[in-house]
Structure formats: C-alpha cells, structure tokens
Design an enzyme around this catalytic site. Structure first.
Site, PDB file in Angstrom:
ATOM      1  N   SER A 126       0.831  -1.196   0.000  1.00  0.00           N
ATOM      2  CA  SER A 126       0.000   0.000   0.000  1.00  0.00           C
ATOM      3  C   SER A 126       0.873   1.257   0.000  1.00  0.00           C
ATOM      4  CB  SER A 126      -0.952  -0.040   1.192  1.00  0.00           C
ATOM      5  OG  SER A 126      -1.893   0.986   1.135  1.00  0.00           O
ATOM      6  N   ALA A 127       0.950   1.997   1.112  1.00  0.00           N
ATOM      7  CA  ALA A 127       1.805   3.193   1.161  1.00  0.00           C
ATOM      8  C   ALA A 127       3.262   2.846   0.886  1.00  0.00           C
ATOM      9  CB  ALA A 127       1.676   3.873   2.520  1.00  0.00           C
TER      10      ALA A 127
END
Length: 242
Positions: A126-127
């Site tokens: 994700s991030a």
C-alpha cells in the site's frame, strides 16, 4: 544508479477481506525472502504514528513465515539501520506521513542506494508500494502532513495506484471514478504511466523483469492511450524501460 540488481515485491494491500494480515501473500513473501537468503527484515513503520503497535502487528505473520522483524524506530541511527539491513519492508498507512518521515530522517538516498546498488530485497505494501515509485501523486490517501516533495524512492520509473477499484455500473455515486482521477493526473505533461493494482495484486520485479503475482489483476494507464488490462502472470517488464 543501476536498476539491474533491484529486487522488489510490491503489494497493493496487506489484507484481503476475510483474511488475516498478509495471509493472502504468504507464499509470495516467503518465496521472495528465501530466494535471497534473508533471515531478518528491517521494518519501517512510519506510515502510522504508533510504531510499537504497528511493529507488533507485523512481527506475528513474519515470524510465522520464519523471518525476524526489527523496526527502524528502535535504532538511534535510522540510516545506519538501512545500511545494515538484509531486507526492507515498508507497510501501509498514510503515504504523505510515510514520505515525510523518510525525508525527515534523510533516508531517501540511503534506501535508493541500498535497493538499486546493493540489490537489497524490498517489500512494500500500500503506502510502502506508493513510495517505491516515481512519486506519491497517485496515492488514495489524504495529505495529513506535507512532505518537502512528492518525489518518492524511484525504484521503478512509473507510478502505482494501490487498492485500484473498478467503477460500479450500478452505483449512484456521482463523484469521479478511480479511472477518471488517474486520467486527470495524466493531463499533466510528462508524468509517467500508472499501474492500478487491484486488491490482492502483487508486482514482482527482478532487475529489468516485472511480473504480476497474487490473486487479482491490474489495469495500466498510459497517457494518450486506452487503459489496458493485465491478468496474473502477465509480464509487464516494458514498464521498466528507464
């Protein structure tokens, strides 16, 4: 910097509905780390504020897979921790907060050199996947803090949109779809392609080869072209031309 040595495993997400943290990616993560003879992974928890709790959450699945997790926030010198790492894992959370912390601790260049020059395995989720790309301009997160730049680690020469969601034809929501938002990004001259990773999709990169893994496909957006669908096992190495 050379890209021939890079070893990346970029996950769209850490969790799929109805599964535990990283459960869907156990085989890919295990194979990736064992292939490169990793026993200890440096975790970077900067995308969330409670670093201790985040580290405990990550330690459990990695220990079940047979790997030790040490968190960078427990080291007095973060850059030295990166320098000595066997592998790096950056988890999800808020991408703006994550990138700001990487800049605050002067870790952008050490991480780039560690991955691109030394060939240290890198896992992002994700991030952590967002910051592996050219910039964080295609994150879905709110800008809760302001990093000095949107330029990220540039481990690959394109952007990724994690958690990519297709438009629901039955939805009454009148706001922009994810595809429309990416199209708006591509109105800016000179910006790179965007690979939309659906939930469960994993991009595996080894040197100049890139293949989709996991349990769902991806959608590729290139400025001036129609979006293209890519299923699991697709070779997308052409995106690495840099």
């Amino acid at each position: 910097m050379s890209s021939a040595k890079r070893k990346l495993l970029l996950l769209s997400s850490s969790t799929l509905h109805g599964t535990e943290y990283l459960q869907y990616a156990v085989r890919e993560v295990t194979d990736f780390l064992k292939k490169h003879e990793v026993s200890e992974v440096l975790f970077i928890p900067y995308a969330l504020r409670d670093h201790d709790a985040y580290t405990r959450k990550v330690q459990h699945p990695f220990e079940k897979m047979g790997f030790k997790i040490v968190s960078i926030h427990t080291f007095p010198d973060p850059a030295k921790a990166v320098h000595g790492a066997e592998a790096v894992f950056i988890g999800g959370g808020n991408t703006f907060q994550l990138l700001k912390k990487l800049y605050d601790h002067n870790l952008i260049e050490p991480l780039r050199k560690k991955v691109l020059n030394d060939g240290t395995p890198y896992i992002g989720s994700s991030a952590g996947t967002n910051v592996a790309t050219t910039s964080i301009c295609t994150t879905n997160d709110m800008p809760i803090v302001y990093p000095p730049s949107f330029t990220a680690l540039q481990l690959v020469p394109f952007n990724i949109n994690p958690h990519y969601i297709d438009a629901d034809p039955d939805s009454k929501h009148m706001g922009e779809t994810r595809e429309e938002r990416i199209s708006q990004y591509h109105e800016i001259p000179g910006v790179p392609p965007v690979l939309g990773l659906r939930e469960g999709c994993i991009l595996y990169v080894e040197g100049k080869k890139a293949v989709l893994q996991g349990c769902n496909g991806a959608k590729l957006f290139i400025p001036g072209k129609s979006p293209q669908e890519y299923c699991i096992s697709s070779d997308v190495s052409f995106l690495l031309t840099d």
